[in-house]
Scaffold this motif. Sequence first.
Motif, PDB file in Angstrom:
ATOM      1  N   SER A   1      13.973 -30.942 -30.094  1.00  0.00           N
ATOM      2  CA  SER A   1      15.345 -30.461 -29.915  1.00  0.00           C
ATOM      3  C   SER A   1      16.194 -31.660 -29.498  1.00  0.00           C
ATOM      4  O   SER A   1      16.307 -31.974 -28.308  1.00  0.00           O
ATOM      5  CB  SER A   1      15.411 -29.364 -28.847  1.00  0.00           C
ATOM      6  N   PRO A   2      16.765 -32.387 -30.471  1.00  0.00           N
ATOM      7  CA  PRO A   2      17.521 -33.609 -30.170  1.00  0.00           C
ATOM      8  C   PRO A   2      18.699 -33.361 -29.226  1.00  0.00           C
ATOM      9  O   PRO A   2      19.324 -32.298 -29.259  1.00  0.00           O
ATOM     10  CB  PRO A   2      18.009 -34.066 -31.548  1.00  0.00           C
TER      11      PRO A   2
ATOM     12  N   PRO B   1      15.586 -26.128 -24.060  1.00  0.00           N
ATOM     13  CA  PRO B   1      15.708 -27.314 -24.920  1.00  0.00           C
ATOM     14  C   PRO B   1      16.332 -28.514 -24.221  1.00  0.00           C
ATOM     15  O   PRO B   1      16.062 -29.658 -24.599  1.00  0.00           O
ATOM     16  CB  PRO B   1      16.593 -26.820 -26.062  1.00  0.00           C
ATOM     17  N   ALA B   2      17.138 -28.278 -23.201  1.00  0.00           N
ATOM     18  CA  ALA B   2      17.773 -29.378 -22.482  1.00  0.00           C
ATOM     19  C   ALA B   2      16.755 -30.253 -21.759  1.00  0.00           C
ATOM     20  O   ALA B   2      17.073 -31.371 -21.335  1.00  0.00           O
ATOM     21  CB  ALA B   2      18.796 -28.833 -21.481  1.00  0.00           C
ATOM     22  N   LEU B   3      15.526 -29.772 -21.625  1.00  0.00           N
ATOM     23  CA  LEU B   3      14.474 -30.521 -20.940  1.00  0.00           C
ATOM     24  C   LEU B   3      13.719 -31.453 -21.877  1.00  0.00           C
ATOM     25  O   LEU B   3      12.745 -32.094 -21.463  1.00  0.00           O
ATOM     26  CB  LEU B   3      13.482 -29.550 -20.277  1.00  0.00           C
ATOM     27  N   ALA B   4      14.154 -31.576 -23.117  1.00  0.00           N
ATOM     28  CA  ALA B   4      13.479 -32.438 -24.093  1.00  0.00           C
ATOM     29  C   ALA B   4      13.521 -33.896 -23.657  1.00  0.00           C
ATOM     30  O   ALA B   4      14.414 -34.336 -22.924  1.00  0.00           O
ATOM     31  CB  ALA B   4      14.130 -32.282 -25.462  1.00  0.00           C
ATOM     32  N   GLU B   5      12.547 -34.647 -24.114  1.00  0.00           N
ATOM     33  CA  GLU B   5      12.492 -36.084 -23.872  1.00  0.00           C
ATOM     34  C   GLU B   5      13.687 -36.770 -24.544  1.00  0.00           C
ATOM     35  O   GLU B   5      14.357 -36.172 -25.388  1.00  0.00           O
ATOM     36  CB  GLU B   5      11.189 -36.654 -24.446  1.00  0.00           C
TER      37      GLU B   5
ATOM     38  N   GLY C   1      17.512 -23.726 -31.239  1.00  0.00           N
ATOM     39  CA  GLY C   1      17.841 -25.103 -31.601  1.00  0.00           C
ATOM     40  C   GLY C   1      16.639 -26.032 -31.581  1.00  0.00           C
ATOM     41  O   GLY C   1      16.783 -27.236 -31.341  1.00  0.00           O
ATOM     42  N   ILE C   2      15.461 -25.509 -31.876  1.00  0.00           N
ATOM     43  CA  ILE C   2      14.205 -26.267 -31.850  1.00  0.00           C
ATOM     44  C   ILE C   2      13.587 -26.221 -33.241  1.00  0.00           C
ATOM     45  O   ILE C   2      13.691 -25.214 -33.940  1.00  0.00           O
ATOM     46  CB  ILE C   2      13.236 -25.654 -30.824  1.00  0.00           C
ATOM     47  N   PHE C   3      12.926 -27.299 -33.653  1.00  0.00           N
ATOM     48  CA  PHE C   3      12.244 -27.303 -34.946  1.00  0.00           C
ATOM     49  C   PHE C   3      10.938 -28.102 -34.851  1.00  0.00           C
ATOM     50  O   PHE C   3      10.816 -29.012 -34.034  1.00  0.00           O
ATOM     51  CB  PHE C   3      13.139 -27.877 -36.047  1.00  0.00           C
ATOM     52  N   PRO C   4       9.945 -27.765 -35.691  1.00  0.00           N
ATOM     53  CA  PRO C   4       8.680 -28.513 -35.695  1.00  0.00           C
ATOM     54  C   PRO C   4       8.788 -29.754 -36.570  1.00  0.00           C
ATOM     55  O   PRO C   4       9.460 -29.743 -37.602  1.00  0.00           O
ATOM     56  CB  PRO C   4       7.685 -27.506 -36.289  1.00  0.00           C
TER      57      PRO C   4
END
Length: 213
Positions: free
Chosen positions: A57-58, A15-19, A42-45
């Motif tokens: 994943s903010p 998740p740390a790789l999110a934009e 910690g991810i959601f659609p």
Amino acid sequence: MIFQLDTHRVHFPDPALAEPDGLLAIGGDLHPERLMEAYRQGIFPWYSDDLPILWYSPHERFVLFPEELKISKSMRRVLRSGQFHITCNHAFAQVIAECASQPRRGQDGTWITADMQQAYLALHRLGKAHSIETWHNGNLVGGLYGVAVGQLFCGESMFSKEANASKAALISLCQSGAYRLIDCQVYTNHLASMGARMVSRATYMDYLRRLGR
């Protein structure tokens, strides 16, 4: 970098790789196994009918600790008046349908597509997704739904047809004693006024690891 998910394998990138806006991956499906794996990380659609499935994943998370809940004097009077009757898991399908009928966070349409409703109904049947309902004179006037990951409740959406109805549902959730953290996902003035605050990804993930068992 936005990752393309494999429909034949339940796996998410770190998740740390999110934009910067929190977008992490695209594609996959809404099978209960994938959804629960997402929440455990910690991810959601979050997407709409004209888009493929988008997974977020903010980098910062908006959360509410039940012990930090703020209830205004006027809201306390509403609760004491007994005008609302609160239930849990009595009308999940109705709650998610009502939430779908109300735009989310500045959107014109709904993000709770028909496929999303069916996916969360499947989670509900498995005992993973829950709803809190607010009733007035026998009518459903407010409520919320979300996904439980141990003692952490991932709130997905809420609705209100009468003033304070969704607040009453959230207060009941916080006071139930079932959860030590409510994940509100992203900032809203409404929830900030009730005590929700931003925490870093590292802080959120630490709570998720400890409470999500």
